[in-house]
Motif scaffolding. Structure first.
Motif, mmCIF file in Angstrom:
data_model
loop_
_atom_site.group_PDB
_atom_site.id
_atom_site.type_symbol
_atom_site.label_atom_id
_atom_site.label_comp_id
_atom_site.label_asym_id
_atom_site.label_seq_id
_atom_site.Cartn_x
_atom_site.Cartn_y
_atom_site.Cartn_z
ATOM 1 N N THR A 200 -4.866 8.791 -0.572
ATOM 2 C CA THR A 200 -4.290 9.408 -1.771
ATOM 3 C C THR A 200 -4.077 10.896 -1.543
ATOM 4 O OG1 THR A 200 -5.423 7.795 -3.198
ATOM 5 C CG2 THR A 200 -4.600 9.791 -4.249
ATOM 6 N N THR A 205 1.111 6.408 -2.101
ATOM 7 C CA THR A 205 1.031 5.695 -3.377
ATOM 8 C C THR A 205 0.072 4.525 -3.234
ATOM 9 O OG1 THR A 205 2.827 4.173 -2.826
ATOM 10 C CG2 THR A 205 3.434 6.292 -3.838
ATOM 11 N N ALA A 206 -0.270 3.934 -4.364
ATOM 12 C CA ALA A 206 -1.159 2.780 -4.335
ATOM 13 C C ALA A 206 -0.547 1.641 -3.529
ATOM 14 C CB ALA A 206 -1.470 2.322 -5.757
ATOM 15 N N ILE A 209 -0.891 2.544 0.152
ATOM 16 C CA ILE A 209 -2.290 2.417 0.567
ATOM 17 C C ILE A 209 -2.648 0.937 0.741
ATOM 18 C CG2 ILE A 209 -4.685 2.776 -0.163
ATOM 19 C CD1 ILE A 209 -3.703 5.320 -1.610
ATOM 20 N N ASN A 221 -5.504 0.324 -6.817
ATOM 21 C CA ASN A 221 -5.588 1.006 -8.110
ATOM 22 C C ASN A 221 -6.980 0.890 -8.719
ATOM 23 O OD1 ASN A 221 -3.011 2.178 -8.567
ATOM 24 N ND2 ASN A 221 -2.148 0.138 -8.916
ATOM 25 N N ILE A 224 -9.116 3.516 -7.065
ATOM 26 C CA ILE A 224 -8.732 4.841 -7.559
ATOM 27 C C ILE A 224 -9.300 5.072 -8.955
ATOM 28 C CG2 ILE A 224 -6.802 6.288 -8.304
ATOM 29 C CD1 ILE A 224 -5.151 4.975 -6.046
ATOM 30 N N LYS A 236 -5.892 11.035 -10.758
ATOM 31 C CA LYS A 236 -6.229 10.867 -9.337
ATOM 32 C C LYS A 236 -6.066 12.157 -8.543
ATOM 33 C CE LYS A 236 -1.726 9.080 -7.703
ATOM 34 N NZ LYS A 236 -1.070 7.922 -7.039
ATOM 35 N N THR A 237 -5.137 13.017 -8.960
ATOM 36 C CA THR A 237 -4.968 14.290 -8.252
ATOM 37 C C THR A 237 -6.225 15.145 -8.395
ATOM 38 O OG1 THR A 237 -2.573 14.274 -8.619
ATOM 39 C CG2 THR A 237 -3.594 16.399 -8.091
#
Length: 250
Positions: A200, A205-206, A209, A221, A224, A236-237
């Motif tokens: 990430t 992106t999910a 990944i 997801n 995350i 998530k950031t």
């Protein structure tokens, strides 16, 4: 060149001094009590006052800060009123370097008002050093007095003790305060959660990944979301930033 024997009297004395103080520094569970002990040690080393500041890495925009000091109350109020922390060379130096510094006219050249006012309160001679730990928490120990300047002989004799005290107080304060002020640092991430978070951090992106790790997008997801919850992050950031600053990404 002079070679000092490993069992010379001076090194034995330093080791004995450290051992005498170590147990208390490691077992005290109150930040005020730990500071009182540190202040008594500083006094035994020939200084009148000391301060210790601890700055957490989070929140990023406004990090949590704890300051303990036995400086004159009038000076504490004046320092806060004038916003001297923003121009204090000891703070600026400690933010960028772990090397100790001795106060001097040259060191305070960029902050003459601060230096002159500090001296008017008897804070004429000083030494400071910062410290950091694996959680990116920063500590800064400053000691001062109104008497004789710090000679090269005194500095050589006492700098080991002062540097050791800086580290021990930081470890103790971090141990006591991190759980209260930055509970995110105690979060336990699984290996898979760390792996997902690293990708990430690389901007994946999910879906990407999921392909990289050979898992479903739903599972990516899920990991995350777990990390966001564990780190008390809004998204998530922010979770990536917090994990990175806390040394969780390796």
């Amino acid at each position: 060149m002079t070679v000092r024997h490993k069992n010379c009297p001076q090194e034995k004395a330093v080791k004995g001094w450290q051992e005498h103080q170590l147990h208390a520094l490691q077992t005290i569970t109150c930040d005020a009590q730990l500071f009182e002990l540190a202040a008594s040690i500083v006094h035994s080393l020939g200084f009148d006052h000391c301060s210790y500041g601890l700055r957490m890495p989070l929140p990023v925009a406004q990090p949590r800060v704890v300051l303990l000091t036995n400086y004159p109350r009038a000076w504490e109020e004046r320092y806060k009123e004038k916003g001297y922390v923003a121009v204090d060379p000891t703070v600026r130096h400690g933010t960028h370097s772990l090397q100790p510094v001795v106060w001097s006219d040259a060191f305070f050249a960029s902050s003459r008002d601060l230096w002159e006012e500090a001296r008017s309160f008897g804070l004429c001679v000083g030494w400071a050093q910062s410290s950091r730990d694996v959680n990116s928490t920063m500590g800064l120990l400053s000691v001062s007095r109104s008497g004789e300047p710090i000679s090269e002989i005194e500095l050589r004799d006492k700098e080991i003790q002062l540097a050791w005290l800086t580290q021990m107080v930081h470890l103790g304060m971090s141990r006591i305060l991190t759980a209260k002020l930055m509970p995110e640092a105690k979060a336990q991430l699984t290996d898979r959660e760390i792996e997902v978070l690293r990708w990430t951090a690389e901007g994946k992106t999910a879906s990407e990944i999921a392909d990289i790790l050979n898992i479903s997008e739903r599972t990516a997801n899920f990991h995350i979301a777990n990390v966001i919850t564990k780190l008390n992050a809004p998204n998530k950031t922010a979770a990536v930033i917090r994990a990175g600053m806390l040394g969780m990404l390796g």
